[in-house]
Design an enzyme around this catalytic site. Structure first.
Site, PDB file in Angstrom:
ATOM      1  N   CYS A 135      -6.631 -89.537 108.105  1.00  0.00           N
ATOM      2  CA  CYS A 135      -6.977 -89.480 106.679  1.00  0.00           C
ATOM      3  C   CYS A 135      -5.745 -89.123 105.850  1.00  0.00           C
ATOM      4  O   CYS A 135      -5.368 -87.950 105.751  1.00  0.00           O
ATOM      5  CB  CYS A 135      -8.085 -88.454 106.462  1.00  0.00           C
ATOM      6  SG  CYS A 135      -8.506 -88.251 104.729  1.00  0.00           S
ATOM      7  N   CYS A 138      -6.343 -86.771 102.937  1.00  0.00           N
ATOM      8  CA  CYS A 138      -6.615 -85.361 103.314  1.00  0.00           C
ATOM      9  C   CYS A 138      -5.312 -84.673 103.714  1.00  0.00           C
ATOM     10  O   CYS A 138      -5.093 -83.518 103.365  1.00  0.00           O
ATOM     11  CB  CYS A 138      -7.558 -85.264 104.514  1.00  0.00           C
ATOM     12  SG  CYS A 138      -8.965 -86.348 104.462  1.00  0.00           S
ATOM     13  N   ASP A 139      -4.479 -85.351 104.479  1.00  0.00           N
ATOM     14  CA  ASP A 139      -3.346 -84.679 105.125  1.00  0.00           C
ATOM     15  C   ASP A 139      -1.974 -85.075 104.587  1.00  0.00           C
ATOM     16  O   ASP A 139      -0.966 -84.494 104.988  1.00  0.00           O
ATOM     17  CB  ASP A 139      -3.371 -84.985 106.646  1.00  0.00           C
ATOM     18  CG  ASP A 139      -4.675 -84.524 107.279  1.00  0.00           C
ATOM     19  OD1 ASP A 139      -5.242 -83.530 106.781  1.00  0.00           O
ATOM     20  OD2 ASP A 139      -5.131 -85.154 108.248  1.00  0.00           O
TER      21      ASP A 139
END
Ligand code: NAP
Length: 308
Positions: A135, A138-139
């Site tokens: 992701c 997200c990261d």
């Protein structure tokens, strides 16, 4: 005391599930929506959504998910955090089995979505969170000013590479063929100085440093057989999805890839059970098509509940 019998139980709170739940509740049916994590599904992990009608410019997927949840709940949808482990059909009453309870419903709308596919490399699971990610939104922030590789050639890989190019020093997009599957809109955006596409290449090995973190990827050119190591601190794997339909195996027909065989009418072949969104066989998996599926499934459930 016997558990409540819901008119509609919706499995999954992505755009398909939330739309289905909204429509069911708005039509006056008692509606329970079950979600294993937080609402939004894959949409919530998408940083930039620019093709959802009515939301011009760039929309954050997490925010869109929150709006959908609030809207569904405003019509009386009850949301519960629970993972559905099994489904029992075969009668007027359907049963969804979770760790904590058995939920009874007259109709069920299955909208569990799909989860990222893994490459299947030996150290991939161990390096998750230590340089391996599924992701980018997200990261991605962990890789500011670093060099990363995105694996895949579809819309997700292209979108991830574009997103990461705004944060990272350099982004390699590694694809196993010589042509991207991604749509034109994304491929145009890839024309950036710090994005380099590596064609015809697969990841042979994820390289680790002495701290047990990603240090690079060893690539193999599928045409020449040559190998090449790229030094990267992050590997973003975006090679498609696997439908989250295991819990329904044996109860609802699935195709060979694990998708519900339900067509556009969302009918699964099991009376009173409908399938909406990325979990069913379909040509285009987008937020807008998931939401449309949710509405169709709710309409089908409504007709079923009214005995039409
Ligand atoms: P996808 O379209 O299935 O693409 C997966 C990519 O990974 C393909 O390029 C495939 O290569 C490659 N791949 C598959 N298995 C591999 C392996 N073992 N090793 C190396 N490469 C592998 O998946 P997606 O990109 O996640 O997209 C899923 C759906 O969501 C699509 O319908 C897409 O249009 C949609 N989506 C839309 C948006 C948007 O419009 N905003 C954003 C993201 C996703 P091949 O090409 O060689 O098969």
């Amino acid at each position: 005391m016997e558990e409540k019998l819901w008119d509609a139980a919706v499995v999954g709170a992505g755009p398909a599930g939330m739309t289905a739940a909204l429509y069911c509740a708005r039509a006056g049916f008692s509606t329970l929506m079950l979600e294993k994590l937080s609402p939004g599904g894959q949409m919530a992990t998408t940083n930039e959504i620019e093709n959802y009608p009515g939301f011009p410019g760039v929309t954050d997927g997490f925010e869109l998910a929150e709006r959908m949840r609030a809207q569904a709940e405003s019509f009386g949808v009850q949301t519960e955090n629970a993972e559905v482990l099994a489904l029992r059909t075969g009668g007027e009453e359907k049963v969804l089995v979770t760790k904590k309870s058995e939920i009874r419903a007259r109709s069920v709308i299955l909208a569990p979505g799909a989860a990222p596919r893994e490459l299947g490399l030996p150290n991939e699971a161990a390096l998750r969170g230590k340089g391996v990610s599924y992701c980018a939104t997200c990261d991605g922030a962990f890789y500011r000013k670093k060099t990363v590789a995105v694996i895949g050639g579809g819309d997700t890989a292209a979108a991830d590479a574009v997103f990461l190019s705004g944060l990272c020093e350099k982004v390699y997009l590694v694809h196993r063929r010589d042509k991207l599957r991604a749509s034109g809109g994304y491929t145009k955006k890839l024309q950036k100085e710090n994005v380099e596409t590596v064609w015809d290449s697969v990841v042979e090995e994820i390289l680790e440093n002495e701290k047990g973190r990603v240090a690079g990827v060893l690539l193999r050119n599928v045409k020449t057989g040559e190998t090449r190591a790229l030094a990267v601190s992050g590997v973003f794997i975006a090679v498609g999805n696997i439908p989250a339909t295991d819990f329904a195996k044996g109860a609802v027909p699935l195709d060979e890839a694990g998708y519900f065989t339900a067509g556009e009418d969302t009918e699964t072949g099991v009376p009173g059970v409908f399938a909406a969104g990325d979990c069913r066989r379909k040509p285009l998996r987008q937020i807008v098509t998931a939401a449309a599926d949710g509405a169709v499934a709710a309409y089908a459930a409504e007709r079923y509940l009214r005995g039409e």
